[in-house]
Enzyme design. Structure first.
Site, PDB file in Angstrom:
ATOM      1  N   GLY A 102       0.791  -1.232   0.000  1.00 47.82           N
ATOM      2  CA  GLY A 102       0.000   0.000   0.000  1.00 47.82           C
ATOM      3  C   GLY A 102       0.815   1.268   0.000  1.00 47.82           C
TER       4      GLY A 102
ATOM      5  N   HIS B 294     -32.067  16.312  -9.014  1.00 49.03           N
ATOM      6  CA  HIS B 294     -32.386  17.376  -8.054  1.00 49.03           C
ATOM      7  C   HIS B 294     -33.034  16.753  -6.814  1.00 49.03           C
ATOM      8  CE1 HIS B 294     -33.772  21.252  -6.524  1.00 49.03           C
ATOM      9  NE2 HIS B 294     -34.962  20.683  -6.318  1.00 49.03           N
TER      10      HIS B 294
END
Length: 467
Positions: free
Chosen positions: A37, A446
């Protein structure tokens, strides 16, 4: 004999290894950290975002910002820093183990140890037990990442004078934290500790914060941080850090020269940038010379001056970002497999995970002016966005820059809540050479924050609906 050996198991290295294995190449990855990582997952992006999230929740609950208005009453909030750090560690461990699983799934040989290039086609791996083994390979990919940039006169001990690594694991909340550097890393960690109770001062050599960010966005961000309680000393350099019985005494001078002064604090975060990490790789011995900034020169195929040796991520030119390294890792592996991938380096998004967030892609106004390119500007404030108003999170705005003649979107800059998510729409649009009209004509759900992007695109033509 391997087809490819990757030196480094960070975002660029482990992704390159996985993609190479997917393409049928016999692959090994060498990592000296003891966990996959890289900086990002272990002591960078991931743990810092865990602390940013946790500290944001703590600050919201403790201050009650707007919660009482919503009928949410919170009493007796307290900080358990040890548990916060434990939770951070659990996230990191889970993700690193996840990468190990992916290596096993893709039949990638994972070797723990320090890798170096013994010769073209030969990688030496020095294990923690002192034993060394040699891997024979057709191709080598260098993905060793970067390390914090040092500053003369400021010695790091990761206790009172820390880098981002130490700042992620402080044992207690500092009374006064000084950030040397007003860039992304410093501000993000400064936000964490400020939320938890520290006084935060920023000492920046330049006359602005977050270099590279659109100047208008950066200026507004500084105002918001100042409103939150940050103290800024711009155009100022640090010449020395001395340990005292109470912490650290910094010697400061104006960047342009002038009278010196001192600044006392208990903790210092040195965050003036990062530099490529190539120590002990053996580059010179095989004929690879770094550039003046320590980066490894590569061609458009990520190949170094030595055939069969490639480099990606923070060790080569370009922004030191995990997602840039990941894309290069995939592209490099595909090139080794005979494919023809492409990365548009103008469309690598950037994000600052403060609150509000900053996100951007493409050119900013200063860059367009320097190019002499005529452009139009469309802006829309989150104060006029219904979702932001409902969430009482209205700081910031969206800015869309479009070519004055063709309307092609040249840059999008966002200061606001969830800017790091919102910018993805702009990246996709720009990958397909969209115009501001294209974004404006696309139906947006929306109520969402994304509507602010649509409205800013409408504003390019002077026809925003809600502002």
């Amino acid at each position: 004999m391997y087809d490819v050996v990757v030196i480094g198991g960070g975002p660029g290295g482990y992704v390159a290894a996985i993609r190479a294995a997917q393409l049928g190449l016999r692959t090994a990855c060498v990592e000296m950290r003891g966990a996959l990582g890289g900086t990002c997952l272990n002591v960078g992006c991931i743990p810092s975002k865990e602390l940013l999230h946790a500290s944001h929740l703590y600050e919201e609950a403790k201050s009650g910002k707007g919660l009482a208005r919503l009928g949410v009453k919170v009493d007796g909030v307290s900080l358990d820093l040890d548990q916060m750090m434990k939770a951070k560690g659990q996230v990191v461990t889970g993700l690193t183990k996840g990468i190990e699983f992916l290596f096993k799934k893709n039949k990638i040989d994972y070797l723990q140890g320090k890798g170096s290039i013994a010769a073209p086609g030969r990688v030496a791996v020095a294990g923690a037990d002192g034993q060394e083994q040699i891997l024979e390979t057709k191709n080598i990919v260098i993905a060793t990442g970067s390390e914090p940039m040092p500053l003369p006169g400021v010695d790091v001990d990761e206790e009172t004078v820390v880098t981002s690594t130490g700042a992620l694991s402080l044992p207690a909340v500092p009374k006064h934290l000084v950030l040397i550097g007003g860039g992304i890393v410093g501000l993000e960690m400064g936000v964490v500790w400020h939320r938890l109770g520290a006084k935060v001062s920023v000492v920046e050599f330049l006359d602005r914060i977050v270099p590279g960010v659109d100047l208008e966005i950066a200026g507004e961000m500084q105002k918001l941080l100042k409103k939150q309680g940050f103290d800024f000393r711009l155009s100022t350099k640090v010449t020395k850090a001395e340990r005292t019985t109470d912490g650290v005494r910094l010697s400061l001078e104006p960047a342009a020269g002038g009278a010196a002064e001192t600044l006392d604090c208990d903790t210092v975060l040195l965050a003036i940038g990062r530099r490529p990490f190539t120590e002990g790789l053996g580059l010179e011995a095989v004929g690879i010379a770094a550039d003046p900034r320590g980066r490894i020169p590569v061609n458009e195929r990520y190949e170094t001056a030595v055939p069969g040796i490639y480099a990606i991520g923070d060790v080569i030119a370009g922004p030191m970002l995990a997602h840039k390294a990941e894309d290069e890792g995939i592209a490099c592996a595909e090139i080794l497999a005979g494919q023809q991938p492409h990365i548009d380096y103008n469309l690598i998004p950037g994000v600052v995970y403060t609150h509000p967030e900053i996100a951007w892609v493409g050119k900013n106004e200063d860059e367009l002016k320097a190019e002499g390119r005529a452009y139009k500007v469309g802006k829309f404030p989150f104060m006029a966005n219904s979702r932001a108003r409902a969430a009482m999170d209205t700081d910031g705005f969206v800015k869309v820059l479009a070519d004055a003649a063709t309307d092609e979107v040249l840059g999008v800059h966002i200061l606001g809540s969830d800017a790091g998510h919102l910018i993805a729409e702009a990246v996709v649009a720009m990958e397909f050479k969209a115009s501001a009209e294209d974004i404006a004509r696309t139906c947006h759900a929306h109520p969402t924050l994304n509507e602010a992007v649509k409205e800013a695109a409408l504003a390019v033509d002077g026809r925003a609906i809600h502002a």
